[in-house]
Scaffold this motif. Sequence first.
Motif, PDB file in Angstrom:
ATOM      1  N   TYR A  16       0.429  -1.194   0.500  1.00 14.98           N
ATOM      2  CA  TYR A  16      -0.065  -0.216  -0.004  1.00 14.98           C
ATOM      3  C   TYR A  16       0.402   1.071  -0.342  1.00 14.98           C
ATOM      4  CZ  TYR A  16      -2.749   3.543   1.509  1.00 14.98           C
ATOM      5  OH  TYR A  16      -3.364   4.843   2.087  1.00 14.98           O
ATOM      6  N   SER A  17       0.697   2.218  -0.816  1.00 21.55           N
ATOM      7  CA  SER A  17       1.460   3.701  -1.423  1.00 21.55           C
ATOM      8  C   SER A  17      -0.236   4.461  -0.649  1.00 21.55           C
ATOM      9  CB  SER A  17       2.178   3.945  -1.989  1.00 21.55           C
ATOM     10  OG  SER A  17       3.109   2.685  -2.034  1.00 21.55           O
ATOM     11  N   HIS A  18       0.489   5.694   0.707  1.00 24.04           N
ATOM     12  CA  HIS A  18      -0.304   6.727   0.455  1.00 24.04           C
ATOM     13  C   HIS A  18       0.375   8.067  -0.972  1.00 24.04           C
ATOM     14  CE1 HIS A  18      -1.675  10.207   2.855  1.00 24.04           C
ATOM     15  NE2 HIS A  18      -2.871   9.678   2.667  1.00 24.04           N
ATOM     16  N   LYS A  19      -0.289   7.958  -1.360  1.00 26.52           N
ATOM     17  CA  LYS A  19       0.998   8.778  -2.337  1.00 26.52           C
ATOM     18  C   LYS A  19       1.184  10.090  -2.215  1.00 26.52           C
ATOM     19  CE  LYS A  19      -1.013   6.939  -6.475  1.00 26.52           C
ATOM     20  NZ  LYS A  19      -1.702   6.983  -8.092  1.00 26.52           N
ATOM     21  N   PRO A  20      -0.351  10.714  -1.449  1.00 23.61           N
ATOM     22  CA  PRO A  20       0.450  12.500  -1.072  1.00 23.61           C
ATOM     23  C   PRO A  20       1.907  12.434  -0.075  1.00 23.61           C
ATOM     24  CG  PRO A  20      -1.924  12.542  -0.798  1.00 23.61           C
ATOM     25  CD  PRO A  20      -1.526  10.953  -0.849  1.00 23.61           C
ATOM     26  N   SER A  21       1.380  11.528   0.685  1.00 19.98           N
ATOM     27  CA  SER A  21       2.736  11.685   2.133  1.00 19.98           C
ATOM     28  C   SER A  21       3.928  11.388   1.729  1.00 19.98           C
ATOM     29  CB  SER A  21       2.270  11.241   3.495  1.00 19.98           C
ATOM     30  OG  SER A  21       1.959  10.121   3.445  1.00 19.98           O
ATOM     31  N   GLY A  22       4.043  10.248   0.749  1.00 19.20           N
ATOM     32  CA  GLY A  22       4.996   8.803   0.581  1.00 19.20           C
ATOM     33  C   GLY A  22       4.983   8.436   1.412  1.00 19.20           C
ATOM     34  N   SER A  23       4.044   8.134   1.823  1.00 19.27           N
ATOM     35  CA  SER A  23       4.259   6.865   3.216  1.00 19.27           C
ATOM     36  C   SER A  23       4.035   5.725   2.710  1.00 19.27           C
ATOM     37  CB  SER A  23       3.266   7.531   4.376  1.00 19.27           C
ATOM     38  OG  SER A  23       4.012   8.144   5.185  1.00 19.27           O
ATOM     39  N   SER A  24       3.860   4.362   2.890  1.00 21.76           N
ATOM     40  CA  SER A  24       3.718   2.518   2.728  1.00 21.76           C
ATOM     41  C   SER A  24       3.848   1.893   3.338  1.00 21.76           C
ATOM     42  CB  SER A  24       4.598   2.453   1.317  1.00 21.76           C
ATOM     43  OG  SER A  24       6.504   2.441   2.114  1.00 21.76           O
ATOM     44  N   ALA A  25       3.138   0.801   3.249  1.00 25.89           N
ATOM     45  CA  ALA A  25       2.976  -0.743   3.654  1.00 25.89           C
ATOM     46  C   ALA A  25       2.684  -1.593   3.787  1.00 25.89           C
ATOM     47  CB  ALA A  25       1.662  -0.177   4.865  1.00 25.89           C
ATOM     48  N   PHE A  26       3.429  -2.264   3.954  1.00 23.93           N
ATOM     49  CA  PHE A  26       2.839  -4.199   3.242  1.00 23.93           C
ATOM     50  C   PHE A  26       2.889  -4.743   4.720  1.00 23.93           C
ATOM     51  CE2 PHE A  26       7.712  -3.862   5.147  1.00 23.93           C
ATOM     52  CZ  PHE A  26       7.593  -5.314   4.599  1.00 23.93           C
TER      53      PHE A  26
ATOM     54  N   GLY B  94       6.693 -24.947   7.097  1.00 29.78           N
ATOM     55  CA  GLY B  94       6.134 -23.227   8.120  1.00 29.78           C
ATOM     56  C   GLY B  94       5.776 -22.254   7.124  1.00 29.78           C
ATOM     57  N   THR B  95       5.672 -21.171   8.445  1.00 29.69           N
ATOM     58  CA  THR B  95       5.270 -20.162   7.618  1.00 29.69           C
ATOM     59  C   THR B  95       5.876 -18.733   7.569  1.00 29.69           C
ATOM     60  OG1 THR B  95       2.762 -20.937   6.932  1.00 29.69           O
ATOM     61  CG2 THR B  95       3.503 -18.530   6.735  1.00 29.69           C
ATOM     62  N   ASP B  96       6.374 -18.294   6.766  1.00 30.32           N
ATOM     63  CA  ASP B  96       7.321 -16.544   7.276  1.00 30.32           C
ATOM     64  C   ASP B  96       6.645 -15.767   6.597  1.00 30.32           C
ATOM     65  OD1 ASP B  96       9.443 -17.822   7.761  1.00 30.32           O
ATOM     66  OD2 ASP B  96       9.628 -18.100   5.699  1.00 30.32           O
ATOM     67  N   LEU B  97       6.210 -14.698   7.952  1.00 34.26           N
ATOM     68  CA  LEU B  97       4.854 -13.649   7.915  1.00 34.26           C
ATOM     69  C   LEU B  97       5.929 -12.583   8.185  1.00 34.26           C
ATOM     70  CD1 LEU B  97       2.097 -12.528   7.907  1.00 34.26           C
ATOM     71  CD2 LEU B  97       1.981 -12.827  10.159  1.00 34.26           C
ATOM     72  N   ASN B  98       5.484 -11.846   7.547  1.00 32.67           N
ATOM     73  CA  ASN B  98       6.188 -10.039   7.510  1.00 32.67           C
ATOM     74  C   ASN B  98       5.290  -8.636   7.719  1.00 32.67           C
ATOM     75  OD1 ASN B  98       9.252 -10.989   6.864  1.00 32.67           O
ATOM     76  ND2 ASN B  98       8.805 -12.075   5.558  1.00 32.67           N
ATOM     77  N   VAL B  99       5.507  -8.238   8.009  1.00 31.45           N
ATOM     78  CA  VAL B  99       5.160  -6.786   7.665  1.00 31.45           C
ATOM     79  C   VAL B  99       5.579  -5.182   7.845  1.00 31.45           C
ATOM     80  CG1 VAL B  99       2.900  -5.721   8.872  1.00 31.45           C
ATOM     81  CG2 VAL B  99       2.392  -7.947   9.454  1.00 31.45           C
ATOM     82  N   GLY B 100       5.590  -4.838   7.446  1.00 35.54           N
ATOM     83  CA  GLY B 100       6.388  -3.545   7.836  1.00 35.54           C
ATOM     84  C   GLY B 100       5.790  -1.996   7.134  1.00 35.54           C
ATOM     85  N   GLY B 101       6.277  -0.734   7.390  1.00 36.37           N
ATOM     86  CA  GLY B 101       5.769   0.314   6.791  1.00 36.37           C
ATOM     87  C   GLY B 101       6.594   1.284   6.997  1.00 36.37           C
TER      88      GLY B 101
END
Length: 163
Positions: A93-103, A113-120
């Motif tokens: 996800y990207s917020h265009k006006p602020s340049g902020s993002s998350a994934f 097993g499973t690998d989970l990754n979250v970031g912003g």
Amino acid sequence: MKIFLFSALCIAMAVAMPYDVVEYEDGQQYYAVPVSREKRQTQWGLNQGGAGISHTGNIFDNSNHRLDGTASAAKNWGSHGIRPDQFGGRLDYSHKPSGSSAFIGADRTRGYGTDLNVGGKYNIHQSKNFGVDLTGQYGRHFGGPGGTGRPNYGVFLNANGRF
């Protein structure tokens, strides 16, 4: 049962789509279906270990927000059966006006097993020659022979400048 539910979902989505009816002079009627072209990218590869494929595409995009998705699968040559050995997905996800993002993303490997990754990333300041942002990331492995692992996380303050 699953094929019935999938078919019902597809029919419901098709019925819910807004169609325009166009009628020609001779009385024939046609449905005008809106077409939207988005950039999508499919990559695949073969090597001595196996085969893999991934598909990336835009899910939503307007003047303020953008959401992209990726799905991937891989098969090792030496394993049995036709099911993929690894598969996963990611949303960006990207917020265009602020340049902020998350994934958020997850990758599952059969038997391991499973690998989970979250970031912003939060863009604190951005100008032509100088930028400051705050990033954070969290990752963890779940299941498999080693069991659930300890979380791996961090928060970072980044600055860059052009002189």
